[in-house]
Scaffold this motif. Structure first.
Motif, PDB file in Angstrom:
ATOM      1  N   ALA A   8       7.626  -3.469   5.367  1.00  0.00           N
ATOM      2  CA  ALA A   8       6.309  -2.864   5.558  1.00  0.00           C
ATOM      3  C   ALA A   8       5.951  -2.015   4.347  1.00  0.00           C
ATOM      4  N   LEU A   9       4.698  -2.033   3.975  1.00  0.00           N
ATOM      5  CA  LEU A   9       4.241  -1.261   2.828  1.00  0.00           C
ATOM      6  C   LEU A   9       4.551   0.219   3.008  1.00  0.00           C
ATOM      7  N   SER A  10       4.477   0.706   4.235  1.00  0.00           N
ATOM      8  CA  SER A  10       4.709   2.122   4.509  1.00  0.00           C
ATOM      9  C   SER A  10       6.182   2.506   4.470  1.00  0.00           C
ATOM     10  N   GLU A  11       7.071   1.515   4.382  1.00  0.00           N
ATOM     11  CA  GLU A  11       8.507   1.803   4.449  1.00  0.00           C
ATOM     12  C   GLU A  11       9.236   1.544   3.137  1.00  0.00           C
ATOM     13  N   ILE A  12       8.505   1.400   2.051  1.00  0.00           N
ATOM     14  CA  ILE A  12       9.138   1.146   0.759  1.00  0.00           C
ATOM     15  C   ILE A  12       9.849   2.419   0.286  1.00  0.00           C
ATOM     16  N   ASP A  13      11.122   2.278  -0.088  1.00  0.00           N
ATOM     17  CA  ASP A  13      11.861   3.446  -0.568  1.00  0.00           C
ATOM     18  C   ASP A  13      11.590   3.659  -2.062  1.00  0.00           C
TER      19      ASP A  13
END
Length: 310
Positions: A8-13
């Motif tokens: 998910a785009l929101s979960e990129i580290d």
């Protein structure tokens, strides 16, 4: 072959964000053209972007490094846009096909439909790839360019107009009203919010003396605008008519041409020698107007559509 992973785009580290940013920079440098539209670029590179809140990435790794990705983002109309970015060293056709195929499967599993596959600086290979995955060309966005300064003939044939720089805080509501009326049916530029405007105004490229607005001489408030953007990292340096709009109540008054000329003159006064803008190929009136001003087509960014699954 490549190893594919969905995130998910929101979960990129942080590590992946850095790798994505570096990939975007390599693709940009190789093509001398942005690999993604501005909202998607910032959503991927720096987690910014009020316009892109959600989305997913299909990441492709080769030889232990990021070789490319597919980005799926929802649009305001309920459709899903797919953009593909591939490292210049891995553009063998196989990876592009794998990423498009994986993105389509992911979208279908999630019931996302209709789908729009985008190709920046599109060519025959992009057309072939799209058709192999069930897509057909549906929208062309033209990048057009013109030498600056404009000719005396063009300027003399244009109605005079008085413009001034946009004033943040004072002009926000008036600008949003005109922009959203002018682009009521536009898939990207319509329905802007104050949050989006403030985010864009905070960008490091914004020069307020290049954000021109025109007021009604009869006191009815803001009636049009021409926002310019200078791409100093391009060769040649490009001065873009970033967005231009006229309140629909004043259509037919020659304001579109006048504001375009005002914006291009502003760019020339700041030392820019090549003007540029984007317009939909289907907007025949705009294409014709820009042609009369001396613009020619440099390249096409193309969207391919796939009908909803039955």
């Amino acid at each position: 072959m490549a190893d594919l992973d969905v995130v998910a785009l929101s979960e990129i580290d942080g590590a992946r964000r850095n790798a994505l940013s570096a990939l975007l920079e390599r693709a940009d440098a190789a093509d001398d053209h942005p690999p993604l539209p501005e909202p998607q670029y910032h959503a991927v590179a720096d987690s910014g972007g009020a316009e892109v809140h959600d989305g997913q990435l299909v990441l492709a790794e080769r030889d232990g490094g990021l070789a490319g990705f597919a980005l799926l983002t929802p649009a305001r109309d309920g459709s899903t846009a797919i953009h593909i970015v591939i490292d210049p060293l891995h553009r063998d056709g196989e990876l592009a096909a794998a990423l498009v195929g994986s993105a389509v499967v992911l979208a279908d599993e999630q019931g996302a439909s209709p789908l729009h596959l985008w190709a920046m600086h599109a060519g025959p290979a992009d057309d072939d790839l799209a058709r192999r995955h069930g897509f057909e060309p549906e929208r062309d966005v033209l990048q057009m360019r013109v030498p600056l300064p404009l000719t005396d003939q063009v300027c003399l044939a244009t109605r005079p107009i008085v413009t001034r720089p946009f004033v943040p805080g004072r002009d926000d509501e008036a600008w949003l009203r005109v922009n959203n009326r002018a682009f009521a049916s536009h898939p990207e530029q319509g329905s802007w919010t104050k949050e989006q405007l403030h985010e864009r105004l905070a960008a490091d490229w914004v020069e307020l003396d290049g954000f021109l607005v025109a007021d009604d001489p009869d006191g009815e408030g803001l009636i049009g605008f021409c926002w310019t953007k200078i791409h100093r990292g391009r060769t040649p340096v490009l001065g873009e008519i970033y967005v231009i709009g006229v309140d629909p109540a004043h259509h037919g008054d020659g304001l579109g041409r006048a504001l375009t000329v005002a914006g291009l003159t502003s760019l020339a006064d700041r030392g820019i020698r090549v003007g540029m803008l984007y317009t939909d190929a289907s907007n025949e009136a705009a294409v014709a107007l820009y042609g009369r001003l001396g613009f020619t087509i440099d390249h096409v960014d193309r969207a391919y559509g796939r009908a909803p699954l039955s």
